[in-house]
Design an enzyme around this catalytic site. Structure first.
Site, PDB file in Angstrom:
ATOM      1  CG  HIS A 227      -0.911  -5.869   5.491  1.00 29.71           C
ATOM      2  ND1 HIS A 227      -0.961  -5.114   6.635  1.00 29.71           N
ATOM      3  CD2 HIS A 227      -2.030  -5.539   4.806  1.00 29.71           C
ATOM      4  CE1 HIS A 227      -2.048  -4.360   6.641  1.00 29.71           C
ATOM      5  NE2 HIS A 227      -2.716  -4.595   5.532  1.00 29.71           N
TER       6      HIS A 227
ATOM      7  CB  SER B 108      -7.562   2.567  -0.032  1.00 22.82           C
ATOM      8  OG  SER B 108      -7.365   3.055   1.260  1.00 22.82           O
ATOM      9  CD1 TRP B 109      -6.361  -2.681   1.105  1.00 15.79           C
ATOM     10  CD2 TRP B 109      -4.901  -3.677  -0.276  1.00 15.79           C
ATOM     11  NE1 TRP B 109      -5.292  -3.097   1.854  1.00 15.79           N
ATOM     12  CE2 TRP B 109      -4.381  -3.717   1.039  1.00 15.79           C
ATOM     13  CE3 TRP B 109      -4.145  -4.251  -1.291  1.00 15.79           C
ATOM     14  CZ2 TRP B 109      -3.143  -4.293   1.348  1.00 15.79           C
ATOM     15  CZ3 TRP B 109      -2.926  -4.832  -0.988  1.00 15.79           C
ATOM     16  CH2 TRP B 109      -2.439  -4.848   0.313  1.00 15.79           C
TER      17      TRP B 109
ATOM     18  CE  LYS C 215     -12.547   3.462   2.784  1.00 17.36           C
ATOM     19  NZ  LYS C 215     -12.833   2.027   2.979  1.00 17.36           N
TER      20      LYS C 215
ATOM     21  CD  GLN D   5      -2.979  -1.038   2.257  1.00 10.68           C
ATOM     22  OE1 GLN D   5      -2.800  -1.715   3.248  1.00 10.68           O
ATOM     23  NE2 GLN D   5      -4.000  -0.224   2.147  1.00 10.68           N
TER      24      GLN D   5
ATOM     25  CE1 TYR E 171      -9.541   4.002   6.716  1.00 12.73           C
ATOM     26  CE2 TYR E 171      -9.068   3.718   4.381  1.00 12.73           C
ATOM     27  CZ  TYR E 171      -9.838   3.424   5.498  1.00 12.73           C
ATOM     28  OH  TYR E 171     -10.899   2.556   5.392  1.00 12.73           O
TER      29      TYR E 171
ATOM     30  CD  GLU F  18      -7.767  -6.323   8.597  1.00 14.83           C
ATOM     31  OE1 GLU F  18      -8.169  -6.441   7.429  1.00 14.83           O
ATOM     32  OE2 GLU F  18      -8.045  -5.343   9.311  1.00 14.83           O
TER      33      GLU F  18
ATOM     34  CD  GLU G   6      -4.767  -1.820   9.717  1.00 15.45           C
ATOM     35  OE1 GLU G   6      -5.841  -1.476   9.177  1.00 15.45           O
ATOM     36  OE2 GLU G   6      -3.998  -2.663   9.237  1.00 15.45           O
TER      37      GLU G   6
HETATM   38  C1  NOJ Z   1      -7.303  -2.996   7.233  1.00 13.73           C
HETATM   39  C2  NOJ Z   1      -6.132  -3.410   6.426  1.00 13.73           C
HETATM   40  O1  NOJ Z   1      -5.183  -4.043   7.220  1.00 13.73           O
HETATM   41  C3  NOJ Z   1      -5.515  -2.300   5.597  1.00 13.73           C
HETATM   42  O2  NOJ Z   1      -4.719  -2.901   4.638  1.00 13.73           O
HETATM   43  C4  NOJ Z   1      -6.604  -1.448   5.030  1.00 13.73           C
HETATM   44  O3  NOJ Z   1      -6.179  -0.556   4.058  1.00 13.73           O
HETATM   45  C5  NOJ Z   1      -7.305  -0.774   6.182  1.00 13.73           C
HETATM   46  N1  NOJ Z   1      -7.957  -1.791   6.962  1.00 13.73           N
HETATM   47  C6  NOJ Z   1      -8.341   0.269   5.817  1.00 13.73           C
HETATM   48  O4  NOJ Z   1      -9.445  -0.314   5.235  1.00 13.73           O
END
Ligand code: NOJ
Length: 473
Positions: free
Chosen positions: A117, A427-428, A434, A16, A436, A162, A373
């Site tokens: 991750h 953000s994937w 998006k 990311q 953060y 996760e 997180e």
């Molecule tokens: C959890 C994930 O670990 C992270 O990769 C992701 O971007 C964030 N949440 C925000 O959604």
């Protein structure tokens, strides 16, 4: 820093933020392949450059240190260390992470390092990723390389980020590679193999005589049922098995949840991959701490009607979809009219921080927990003075932090908090819209300039006040 000082920092993940996707000997990752042309990458963004942490890490770490942070959570890119997933080590990859770790320590930031991750080397993904049992040993071999290279200085390790959410997006939603949809067999199998891989890596770490601690990071799926639910206890039982108990019980108690196998069998879900010998692996691989990523709860009620369906929103403000799921004959998510949602349809529910922590304490006792997180995704544009006034993020994070402190006051053993994310990053599937970050990154400028947002200064003040009020006596 005193040994028991609370850790305050920010969290990122390799794919990311690093960019440099094909530099210095890095191998292909599954996200490199997916983002370069798969039509399911609906916003068309890639992590090729992102905020270019690979070339800006000193600037980012300086910013964290000036913000009074004393820790930094990041992940290692498996394919930067082992370009083919197994075998030959890429020394330039080792050099990069050595530089990041050394610079963190120089600036007074405790590195908290995640091994995996979401970003499998493509060579491993092509063999089935975590649906293939062989990946367990490949992961452990990769973990050994990292422990040997960095274990003298890294004292906080997490095996997998996760595992459940990764398995969910890759096998139920279908928005992450390898894009399987509603595949319950594969979902549980991937979760299970990740749990075994994590336990093996934990056992290996403990056998190596290193002085740090190792844990796993889960997405907190605190389950609540709505008041009109007819069978709240049964739903909670099923939902805990679906969401988080497999990972929590195996990693904290060292055992498979007793209800899991009968539940899967009754629902005709494959269990053929569960091996007796793994029970010993779970026993030997108990974690030292739990990492909790806290964003939302699972608000559920009885199944109503219709086929199983996942609701997901990767189009943000362009879609009205709310995040959720309906699983035929099990349960479905429902809407709480009193709770806000972000523009990607996910609940904003600060109290889930308190509830999740109290539930962990109630079920698993005094295990140390890091909030690995917490954060808020928004569309953002700087004002005429170049500043981002992100009051929504500040309000939201303050609410979650207040709930964390309340849980600590009520006896929860919380050791640290990480804001997702220290700076804007990829953000994937949601791409770059998006945001953060506590620090704004201009993705249109090749130099990727960084500008702290209002929340960056708010976070610095919050950390300093906490230290003054709680740690200076
Ligand atoms: C959890 C994930 O670990 C992270 O990769 C992701 O971007 C964030 N949440 C925000 O959604």
């Amino acid at each position: 820093m005193s040994a028991d000082a609370f850790l305050w920092g920010g969290a990122t993940a390799s794919y990311q933020c690093e960019g440099a996707w094909n530099e210095d000997g890095k191998g292909l990752g599954e996200w490199d392949v997916f983002s370069h042309g798969n039509p399911l990458n609906i916003n068309g963004a890639t992590g090729d450059v992102s905020c270019d942490f690979y070339h800006h890490f000193r600037e980012d770490i300086d910013m964290m240190a000036s913000g009074s942070q004393n820790t930094f959570r990041f992940s290692i890119s498996w394919s930067r260390i082992l370009p083919e997933g197994t075998g030959k080590v890429n020394e330039k990859g080792i050099d990069f992470y050595n530089s990041v770790i050394d610079y963190c320590l120089e600036k007074g930031l405790e590195p908290n390092v995640t091994l995996f991750h979401y970003d499998l080397p493509n060579a491993i993904a092509e063999k089935g990723g975590f649906a293939n049992r062989e990946t367990i040993d490949d992961f452990v071999a990769y973990a050994r390389v990292c422990f040997e290279a960095f274990g003298d200085r890294v004292k906080l390790w997490a095996t997998i980020n996760e595992p459940r959410y990764y398995a969910y997006c890759s096998n139920m939603v279908g928005n992450y590679p390898p894009n399987h949809s509603l595949d319950f067999d594969r979902y549980f199998k991937v979760c299970y193999h990740e749990a075994v891989a994590s336990a093996k890596a934990v056992a290996l770490y403990h056998s190596m005589g290193l002085t740090g601690q190792i844990g796993i990071v889960i997405d907190s799926c605190n389950v609540e049922t709505s008041p009109e639910t007819r069978e709240p206890e049964l739903i909670k039982l099923k939902a805990d098995l679906f969401y988080d108990q497999l990972v929590l019980d195996t990693s904290i108690r060292g055992e498979l949840p007793g209800a899991l196998v009968p539940f899967l069998r009754e629902n005709d879900i494959d269990t053929s991959y569960i091996k007796f010998e793994d029970m010993l692996t779970f026993q030997r691989g108990k974690i030292d701490f739990l990492g909790l990523n806290v964003y939302n709860r699972m608000y559920l009620t009885d199944y109503s009607e219709g086929e199983t369906e996942v609701f997901h929103n990767n189009r943000g403000a362009w879609s009205k979809k709310k995040e959720g799921i309906r699983i035929k004959d099990w349960f479905e998510t429902t809407d709480d009219p009193n709770t806000k949602r972000n523009l990607w349809g996910r609940e904003i529910y600060p109290k889930c921080m308190y509830n999740a922590l109290m539930e962990i304490r109630g079920r698993y006792g005094d295990i140390p927990v890091y909030i690995t997180e917490n954060g808020h995704g928004c569309y953002e544009t700087p004002g005429p003075d170049g500043r981002v006034e992100d009051d929504d993020r500040i309000d939201m994070m303050q609410g979650y932090i207040d709930n964390m402190i309340k849980a600590m006051d009520d006896g929860c053993n919380v050791k640290g908090y990480y804001a997702w994310s220290p700076m804007d990053l990829y953000s994937w599937v949601n791409g770059y819209e998006k945001r953060y970050g506590l620090v704004y990154v201009d993705f249109d400028d090749p130099a990727r300039p960084r500008t702290p947002k209002k929340s960056y200064y708010w976070y610095k003040q919050l950390i300093e006040d906490y230290r003054h009020d709680r740690e200076s006596q």
